[in-house]
Design a protein around this motif. Structure first.
Motif, PDB file in Angstrom:
ATOM      1  N   VAL A  25     137.183  10.484  41.044  1.00  5.64           N
ATOM      2  CA  VAL A  25     137.383  11.789  41.662  1.00  5.64           C
ATOM      3  C   VAL A  25     138.510  11.698  42.676  1.00  5.64           C
ATOM      4  O   VAL A  25     138.629  10.713  43.396  1.00  5.64           O
ATOM      5  N   GLN A  26     139.323  12.723  42.714  1.00  2.55           N
ATOM      6  CA  GLN A  26     140.364  12.821  43.727  1.00  2.55           C
ATOM      7  C   GLN A  26     140.241  14.137  44.464  1.00  2.55           C
ATOM      8  O   GLN A  26     139.985  15.176  43.844  1.00  2.55           O
ATOM      9  N   ILE A  60     129.528  19.979  42.881  1.00  2.00           N
ATOM     10  CA  ILE A  60     129.948  19.712  44.256  1.00  2.00           C
ATOM     11  C   ILE A  60     128.974  20.384  45.202  1.00  2.00           C
ATOM     12  O   ILE A  60     128.697  21.590  45.057  1.00  2.00           O
ATOM     13  N   TYR A  61     128.457  19.650  46.132  1.00  2.15           N
ATOM     14  CA  TYR A  61     127.473  20.187  47.057  1.00  2.15           C
ATOM     15  C   TYR A  61     128.143  20.534  48.383  1.00  2.15           C
ATOM     16  O   TYR A  61     129.032  21.378  48.397  1.00  2.15           O
ATOM     17  N   SER A  88     141.256  16.458  57.299  1.00  2.89           N
ATOM     18  CA  SER A  88     140.819  15.848  56.046  1.00  2.89           C
ATOM     19  C   SER A  88     139.618  16.593  55.490  1.00  2.89           C
ATOM     20  O   SER A  88     138.758  17.027  56.259  1.00  2.89           O
ATOM     21  N   CYS A  89     139.565  16.694  54.176  1.00  5.05           N
ATOM     22  CA  CYS A  89     138.387  17.301  53.552  1.00  5.05           C
ATOM     23  C   CYS A  89     137.461  16.203  53.034  1.00  5.05           C
ATOM     24  O   CYS A  89     137.880  15.072  52.777  1.00  5.05           O
ATOM     25  N   ASN A  90     136.221  16.587  52.902  1.00  4.85           N
ATOM     26  CA  ASN A  90     135.158  15.680  52.474  1.00  4.85           C
ATOM     27  C   ASN A  90     134.185  16.481  51.631  1.00  4.85           C
ATOM     28  O   ASN A  90     133.901  17.658  51.952  1.00  4.85           O
ATOM     29  N   ALA A 142     130.079  10.614  48.605  1.00  4.64           N
ATOM     30  CA  ALA A 142     131.013  11.333  49.463  1.00  4.64           C
ATOM     31  C   ALA A 142     132.436  10.887  49.156  1.00  4.64           C
ATOM     32  O   ALA A 142     132.722   9.698  49.071  1.00  4.64           O
ATOM     33  N   TYR A 143     133.302  11.880  48.983  1.00  8.97           N
ATOM     34  CA  TYR A 143     134.707  11.609  48.693  1.00  8.97           C
ATOM     35  C   TYR A 143     135.564  12.254  49.781  1.00  8.97           C
ATOM     36  O   TYR A 143     135.206  13.308  50.328  1.00  8.97           O
TER      37      TYR A 143
END
Length: 121
Positions: A2-3, A31-32, A94-96, A109-110
């Motif tokens: 996943v990116q 996606i949660y 940054s997104c998570n 978690a990405y």
């Protein structure tokens, strides 16, 4: 695999607006929770906003009324609309996201790579 890829950062004058985007790609089943964090110069990374799968949102106190988090599940994308920007909002954002992969149990978690937001005249 996943990116998460962020876009939309840049330089803006105080009082201006920016819209950040974070698009997830890969073998995604679901996606949660999706979140935006920021890291101010010389400080730890702190959460700014989060959005639940049902659309419920929560914000850090200093951005309430100025920032809006939203999501487009059809595009696997989370957004952060930032209005009335202040110099103290300058940071790397940054997104998570908590993501379930196809054919696998559970979530992981990405993180995105981060995008610089600079608020300055």
């Amino acid at each position: 695999q996943v990116q998460l890829v962020e876009s939309g950062g840049g330089l803006v004058q105080p009082g201006g607006s920016l819209r950040l985007s974070c698009a997830a790609s890969g073998s995604i089943s679901a996606i949660y929770y999706m979140r935006w964090y920021r890291q101010l110069p010389g400080k730890q990374r702190d959460i700014v906003a989060l959005i639940a799968p049902d659309g419920n949102t929560n914000y850090e106190d200093s951005v309430k009324g100025r920032f809006t988090i939203s999501r487009d599940d059809a595009k696997n994308t989370v957004y952060l609309q930032m209005n009335s920007l202040k110099p103290e909002d300058t940071a790397v954002y940054s997104c998570n996201a908590d993501i379930a992969l196809m054919g696998r149990w559970g979530t992981s978690a990405y993180w995105g790579q981060g995008t610089q937001v600079t608020v300055s005249s």
